[in-house]
Enzyme design. Structure first.
Site, PDB file in Angstrom:
ATOM      1  N   CYS A 134       0.837  -1.199   0.000  1.00 51.27           N
ATOM      2  CA  CYS A 134       0.000   0.000   0.000  1.00 51.27           C
ATOM      3  C   CYS A 134       0.870   1.246   0.000  1.00 51.27           C
ATOM      4  CB  CYS A 134      -0.928  -0.002   1.220  1.00 51.27           C
ATOM      5  SG  CYS A 134      -1.954   1.466   1.362  1.00 51.27           S
ATOM      6  N   CYS A 137      -0.364   4.016   2.358  1.00 57.27           N
ATOM      7  CA  CYS A 137      -0.090   3.723   3.768  1.00 57.27           C
ATOM      8  C   CYS A 137       1.382   3.950   4.122  1.00 57.27           C
ATOM      9  CB  CYS A 137      -0.445   2.269   4.083  1.00 57.27           C
ATOM     10  SG  CYS A 137      -2.114   1.770   3.622  1.00 57.27           S
ATOM     11  N   ASP A 138       2.284   3.506   3.263  1.00 59.50           N
ATOM     12  CA  ASP A 138       3.695   3.396   3.655  1.00 59.50           C
ATOM     13  C   ASP A 138       4.660   4.260   2.858  1.00 59.50           C
ATOM     14  OD1 ASP A 138       2.899   1.498   5.500  1.00 59.50           O
ATOM     15  OD2 ASP A 138       3.254  -0.183   4.152  1.00 59.50           O
TER      16      ASP A 138
END
Length: 308
Positions: A134, A137-138
């Site tokens: 993701c 997300c990261d």
């Protein structure tokens, strides 16, 4: 006599737990069934920085524990169980589990989706240690790093473009000689100086001790190999909705996601769905929670209309 629940929620990820908070507050007899560890896909990420309300971020474990505590505060029970099928019984439902059966007046399916894996050596071991699924997300954790994205569809191209906001350089690895993604995305990828495309290439293994250090690649046309030093890898080859156990019960779309309307109602009355298993949810925590809340509100109204 087995007690009949007002609602059984299948899945204890963000969507399922958000739904449980709302059905619990509505004083519905709520049971949440989770086959694994509560949390779902967000447990693949150590630290979450894009969920509203936490300016400095929060660990995935702490966030899920907070969701769980809140659901239980309002009366929801959470049990470990895998639901294998759902059967209609006189305008109610019977959930068949691996341990026992669960009669209920209504159901919310929040079983999520699983990231498709490459299935190569080192992938599982280094997930969360340089391997991610993701970018949203990261991505921020890879500022000024050398990273790679594997995939060739819309999502892979979008993630590659997004990641160039952070990384020093990016290799876009694709097993074919052309992308499947939209032309406008391809144009943006080709125009981005940070992105180098490696065509006709697959990843054979992911290497590193405590962190990702390199990728072993093979060109499928030339049958040549190379070792590529790398600090991050984003796998973007699609998602598999966890919908197989209801594939003969509710309508699915071409990607095997459960079709829902604006109120998260499936094609069967009394069966609602929320989160990544549905056709209505971008793969983000906040949107999963929103669909869980919508499903809970619609379900409460549905039961009120039945006189429960």
């Amino acid at each position: 006599m087995i007690d009949k629940h007002d609602v059984v929620i299948i899945g204890a990820g963000p969507a399922g737990l958000a739904a449980a908070i709302y059905t619990g507050r509505a004083r519905l007899n709520t049971l949440v069934l989770e086959k694994g560890v509560p949390g779902g896909q967000i447990l693949q990420t150590d630290w979450i920085e894009n969920y509203p309300g936490f300016a400095d971020g929060i660990s995935s474990l702490d966030l899920i524990q907070a969701f769980r505590d809140q659901a239980q505060k309002f009366g929801a029970r959470i049990e470990t169980e895998e639901v294998t099928s759902i059967v209609e019984q006189d305008q109610t439902w019977l959930l068949k589990g691996t341990r026992k059966d669960y009669p209920t007046r209504a159901v919310i399916i929040a079983t999520g989706a699983g990231y498709r894996k490459l299935g190569v050596e080192g992938e599982e071991r280094l997930t969360g240690r340089g391997v991610s699924y993701c970018a949203t997300c990261d991505g921020a954790f890879f500022r000024d790093k050398r990273i790679a994205v594997v995939g060739g569809g819309d999502n892979a191209l979008k993630e590659a473009l997004f990641l160039t906001k952070f990384c020093a350089s990016l290799k876009l690895i694709h097993r074919r000689d052309r992308f499947r993604g939209e032309k406008i995305l391809q144009e943006r990828v080709f125009a981005n100086a940070k992105i180098e495309v490696l065509w006709d290439t697959i990843i054979e293994s992911i290497q590193g001790e405590d962190r990702l250090e390199s990728l072993q690649l093979r060109n499928v046309k030339e049958n040549s190999t190379q070792r590529l030093e790398m600090e991050g890898l984003f796998v973007s080859i699609g998602m598999n909705p966890n919908s197989e156990f209801v594939s003969d019960l509710v309508e699915l779309n071409e990607w095997k996601e459960i079709r829902v309307d604006s109120r998260m109602q499936t094609s069967r009355k009394g069966l609602f769905a929320a989160g990544d298993v549905t056709s209505a949810c971008p793969e983000q925590i906040a949107t999963a929670i929103g669909t869980g809340v919508s499903a809970a509100l619609a379900l409460t109204e549905y039961l009120d209309g039945m006189g429960h």
